[in-house]
Design a protein around this motif. Structure first.
Motif, PDB file in Angstrom:
ATOM      1  N   SER A 132       0.752  -1.557   0.091  1.00  0.00           N
ATOM      2  CA  SER A 132      -0.261   0.228  -0.455  1.00  0.00           C
ATOM      3  C   SER A 132       0.646   0.997  -0.131  1.00  0.00           C
ATOM      4  CB  SER A 132      -1.237   0.111   1.575  1.00  0.00           C
ATOM      5  OG  SER A 132      -1.770  -0.854   1.244  1.00  0.00           O
ATOM      6  N   LEU A 133       2.082   1.638  -1.186  1.00  0.00           N
ATOM      7  CA  LEU A 133       2.967   2.410  -1.113  1.00  0.00           C
ATOM      8  C   LEU A 133       2.205   3.662  -1.275  1.00  0.00           C
ATOM      9  CD1 LEU A 133       5.587   1.263  -2.981  1.00  0.00           C
ATOM     10  CD2 LEU A 133       5.592   1.363  -0.633  1.00  0.00           C
ATOM     11  N   LYS A 134       2.555   4.627  -0.709  1.00  0.00           N
ATOM     12  CA  LYS A 134       1.571   5.876  -1.298  1.00  0.00           C
ATOM     13  C   LYS A 134       3.330   6.865  -1.710  1.00  0.00           C
ATOM     14  CE  LYS A 134      -1.453   5.345   2.822  1.00  0.00           C
ATOM     15  NZ  LYS A 134      -1.943   6.157   3.851  1.00  0.00           N
ATOM     16  N   SER A 135       3.763   6.522  -2.520  1.00  0.00           N
ATOM     17  CA  SER A 135       4.678   7.077  -3.003  1.00  0.00           C
ATOM     18  C   SER A 135       5.088   7.250  -5.027  1.00  0.00           C
ATOM     19  CB  SER A 135       6.305   7.020  -2.482  1.00  0.00           C
ATOM     20  OG  SER A 135       6.740   6.282  -2.400  1.00  0.00           O
ATOM     21  N   ASN A 136       5.057   8.146  -4.925  1.00  0.00           N
ATOM     22  CA  ASN A 136       6.642   7.321  -6.990  1.00  0.00           C
ATOM     23  C   ASN A 136       7.763   6.992  -6.488  1.00  0.00           C
ATOM     24  OD1 ASN A 136       3.519   9.333  -7.640  1.00  0.00           O
ATOM     25  ND2 ASN A 136       5.185  10.923  -7.456  1.00  0.00           N
ATOM     26  N   LEU A 137       8.085   6.257  -8.000  1.00  0.00           N
ATOM     27  CA  LEU A 137       9.591   5.341  -8.133  1.00  0.00           C
ATOM     28  C   LEU A 137       8.581   4.691  -9.176  1.00  0.00           C
ATOM     29  CD1 LEU A 137       8.577   1.682  -6.461  1.00  0.00           C
ATOM     30  CD2 LEU A 137       6.838   3.222  -5.968  1.00  0.00           C
ATOM     31  N   MET A 138      10.644   4.433  -9.749  1.00  0.00           N
ATOM     32  CA  MET A 138      11.008   3.981 -10.201  1.00  0.00           C
ATOM     33  C   MET A 138      11.758   2.781 -10.203  1.00  0.00           C
ATOM     34  SD  MET A 138      13.380   5.639 -13.318  1.00  0.00           S
ATOM     35  CE  MET A 138      12.312   7.067 -14.323  1.00  0.00           C
ATOM     36  N   SER A 195      14.571  -1.093 -20.109  1.00  0.00           N
ATOM     37  CA  SER A 195      13.005  -0.732 -19.632  1.00  0.00           C
ATOM     38  C   SER A 195      13.163  -0.803 -18.550  1.00  0.00           C
ATOM     39  CB  SER A 195      13.300  -3.053 -19.913  1.00  0.00           C
ATOM     40  OG  SER A 195      13.786  -3.473 -20.987  1.00  0.00           O
ATOM     41  N   PHE A 196      12.428   0.034 -17.575  1.00  0.00           N
ATOM     42  CA  PHE A 196      12.155   0.197 -16.807  1.00  0.00           C
ATOM     43  C   PHE A 196      10.481   1.258 -16.612  1.00  0.00           C
ATOM     44  CE2 PHE A 196      12.997   4.387 -19.290  1.00  0.00           C
ATOM     45  CZ  PHE A 196      11.788   5.477 -18.993  1.00  0.00           C
ATOM     46  N   SER A 197       9.905   1.556 -15.533  1.00  0.00           N
ATOM     47  CA  SER A 197       8.786   1.563 -15.406  1.00  0.00           C
ATOM     48  C   SER A 197       8.995   2.668 -13.594  1.00  0.00           C
ATOM     49  CB  SER A 197       7.675   0.841 -15.126  1.00  0.00           C
ATOM     50  OG  SER A 197       7.720  -0.354 -16.266  1.00  0.00           O
ATOM     51  N   PHE A 198       7.731   3.126 -13.921  1.00  0.00           N
ATOM     52  CA  PHE A 198       7.770   4.943 -12.849  1.00  0.00           C
ATOM     53  C   PHE A 198       5.976   4.165 -12.552  1.00  0.00           C
ATOM     54  CE2 PHE A 198       7.607   7.419 -16.578  1.00  0.00           C
ATOM     55  CZ  PHE A 198       6.791   8.094 -16.644  1.00  0.00           C
ATOM     56  N   SER A 199       5.690   5.392 -10.831  1.00  0.00           N
ATOM     57  CA  SER A 199       4.271   5.153 -11.424  1.00  0.00           C
ATOM     58  C   SER A 199       4.881   6.973 -10.871  1.00  0.00           C
ATOM     59  CB  SER A 199       4.055   4.342  -9.555  1.00  0.00           C
ATOM     60  OG  SER A 199       4.905   5.138  -8.314  1.00  0.00           O
ATOM     61  N   VAL A 200       3.172   7.445 -10.969  1.00  0.00           N
ATOM     62  CA  VAL A 200       2.807   8.885 -10.677  1.00  0.00           C
ATOM     63  C   VAL A 200       1.107   8.905 -10.441  1.00  0.00           C
ATOM     64  CG1 VAL A 200       2.347  11.194 -11.406  1.00  0.00           C
ATOM     65  CG2 VAL A 200       4.531   9.783 -12.528  1.00  0.00           C
ATOM     66  N   LEU A 201       1.213   9.768  -9.340  1.00  0.00           N
ATOM     67  CA  LEU A 201       0.203  10.217  -8.823  1.00  0.00           C
ATOM     68  C   LEU A 201      -0.709  10.731  -9.071  1.00  0.00           C
ATOM     69  CD1 LEU A 201      -2.318   9.673  -5.852  1.00  0.00           C
ATOM     70  CD2 LEU A 201      -1.068  11.426  -4.928  1.00  0.00           C
ATOM     71  N   THR A 202      -2.222  10.523 -10.112  1.00  0.00           N
ATOM     72  CA  THR A 202      -2.816  11.243 -11.348  1.00  0.00           C
ATOM     73  C   THR A 202      -3.885  11.755 -10.123  1.00  0.00           C
ATOM     74  OG1 THR A 202      -4.924   9.304 -11.011  1.00  0.00           O
ATOM     75  CG2 THR A 202      -3.114   8.954 -12.314  1.00  0.00           C
ATOM     76  N   ASN A 203      -4.352  11.926 -11.012  1.00  0.00           N
ATOM     77  CA  ASN A 203      -5.120  13.836 -10.038  1.00  0.00           C
ATOM     78  C   ASN A 203      -5.891  14.938 -10.820  1.00  0.00           C
ATOM     79  OD1 ASN A 203      -3.668  16.444 -10.781  1.00  0.00           O
ATOM     80  ND2 ASN A 203      -2.025  15.498  -9.221  1.00  0.00           N
ATOM     81  N   THR A 238       3.766   3.636 -15.733  1.00  0.00           N
ATOM     82  CA  THR A 238       4.175   4.275 -17.259  1.00  0.00           C
ATOM     83  C   THR A 238       5.578   3.123 -17.553  1.00  0.00           C
ATOM     84  OG1 THR A 238       2.679   6.292 -17.095  1.00  0.00           O
ATOM     85  CG2 THR A 238       4.407   5.685 -18.908  1.00  0.00           C
ATOM     86  N   GLY A 239       5.044   1.914 -18.430  1.00  0.00           N
ATOM     87  CA  GLY A 239       6.556   1.119 -18.836  1.00  0.00           C
ATOM     88  C   GLY A 239       6.923   1.716 -19.826  1.00  0.00           C
ATOM     89  N   VAL A 240       8.310   1.897 -19.952  1.00  0.00           N
ATOM     90  CA  VAL A 240       9.020   2.142 -21.025  1.00  0.00           C
ATOM     91  C   VAL A 240      10.181   1.030 -21.652  1.00  0.00           C
ATOM     92  CG1 VAL A 240      10.721   4.299 -22.167  1.00  0.00           C
ATOM     93  CG2 VAL A 240       8.970   4.026 -20.733  1.00  0.00           C
ATOM     94  N   GLY A 241       9.865   0.916 -23.562  1.00  0.00           N
ATOM     95  CA  GLY A 241      11.025  -0.304 -23.418  1.00  0.00           C
ATOM     96  C   GLY A 241      11.585   1.392 -24.584  1.00  0.00           C
ATOM     97  N   LEU A 242      13.083   0.833 -24.048  1.00  0.00           N
ATOM     98  CA  LEU A 242      14.351   1.556 -25.552  1.00  0.00           C
ATOM     99  C   LEU A 242      15.472   0.870 -26.191  1.00  0.00           C
ATOM    100  CD1 LEU A 242      14.505   3.817 -27.320  1.00  0.00           C
ATOM    101  CD2 LEU A 242      15.974   5.126 -24.351  1.00  0.00           C
TER     102      LEU A 242
END
Length: 239
Positions: free
Chosen positions: A29-35, A60-68, A128-132
């Protein structure tokens, strides 16, 4: 320390960076953005259930952002697209955005973006996942439309340096996320001329006239028809 992400986690190998972040949120139940960055993904995912090819020559990386009310998944998609365009431009590569989630150079795919939304304790996060493709020198036979930075420049790219650059650009453009639509649109394949496309299953030539805050396109076809469509309605053909 990243200003946008409370934590950046590195792994040698994961099944999927998107899946890993989702598991973290559901379990703790995290409450922060992470990569999360992985040197290798064994089960990378693309949109609509497609598998995303990645090996140790890919980033390859993913990150999370709180939406509003101001930050929605489509704005995050635009953010990542603009950042990748900027990073590639700094390497001397002129890329375009193939709606809704591919980055292309010379009509070949160099990067893909996957956005998903999860709910945790009444909060919604965009994952959001990114593959480059960076140091790849070859791809599976079925991926004839894939290309890498190394194939285009003959240079090896340091993954750690590149992720630090991307992280810095994400922070910069996130701070002005409500201003990036113009940049995004200027690099959008099909925004300056009619291009071969499928519109609701019908082959046509189509031009993008505008896009709204949800990512829906206003398009004009070669038959001079004008309508608003969502991403599942359209598919752009790369020659």
């Amino acid at each position: 320390m990243s200003k946008l992400f409370n934590k950046v986690i590195y792994f040698e190998s994961l099944d999927s960076t998107n899946n890993y972040i989702k598991r973290l949120y559901k379990r703790f139940s995290l409450k922060s953005n992470l990569m999360v960055v992985a040197n290798y993904q064994s089960n990378g995912r693309g949109t609509m259930g497609k598998k995303w090819f990645s090996d140790r020559n890919s980033l390859s990386f993913s990150f999370s952002v709180l939406t509003n009310s101001q930050i929605n998944p489509w704005k995050i998609n635009m953010l990542v697209s603009v950042v990748l365009i900027k990073v590639l431009s700094d390497l001397g590569l002129q890329a375009m955005i193939k709606y809704p989630n591919d980055i292309i150079i010379n009509n070949k795919k160099i990067a893909g973006i996957l956005t998903e939304v999860i709910s945790v304790n009444m909060l919604k996060y965009c994952i959001t996942g990114v593959g480059l493709n960076i140091n790849n020198t070859c791809f599976p036979f079925e991926l004839k439309k894939a290309i890498s930075i190394k194939q285009l420049t003959s240079n090896d790219i340091d993954k750690d340096d590149l992720i630090n650059i991307i992280n810095r650009e994400l922070e910069l453009y996130y701070s002005k996320i409500n201003e990036i639509k113009k940049i995004y649109f200027s690099h959008l394949h099909g925004s300056s001329s009619y291009v071969p496309s499928f519109l609701k299953g019908k082959l046509t030539n189509m031009k993008i006239l505008d896009l709204n805050s949800k990512g829906y396109l206003t398009v004009s076809t070669s038959e001079k028809n004008k309508e608003v469509v969502k991403y599942s309605d359209v598919s752009f053909i790369l020659n």
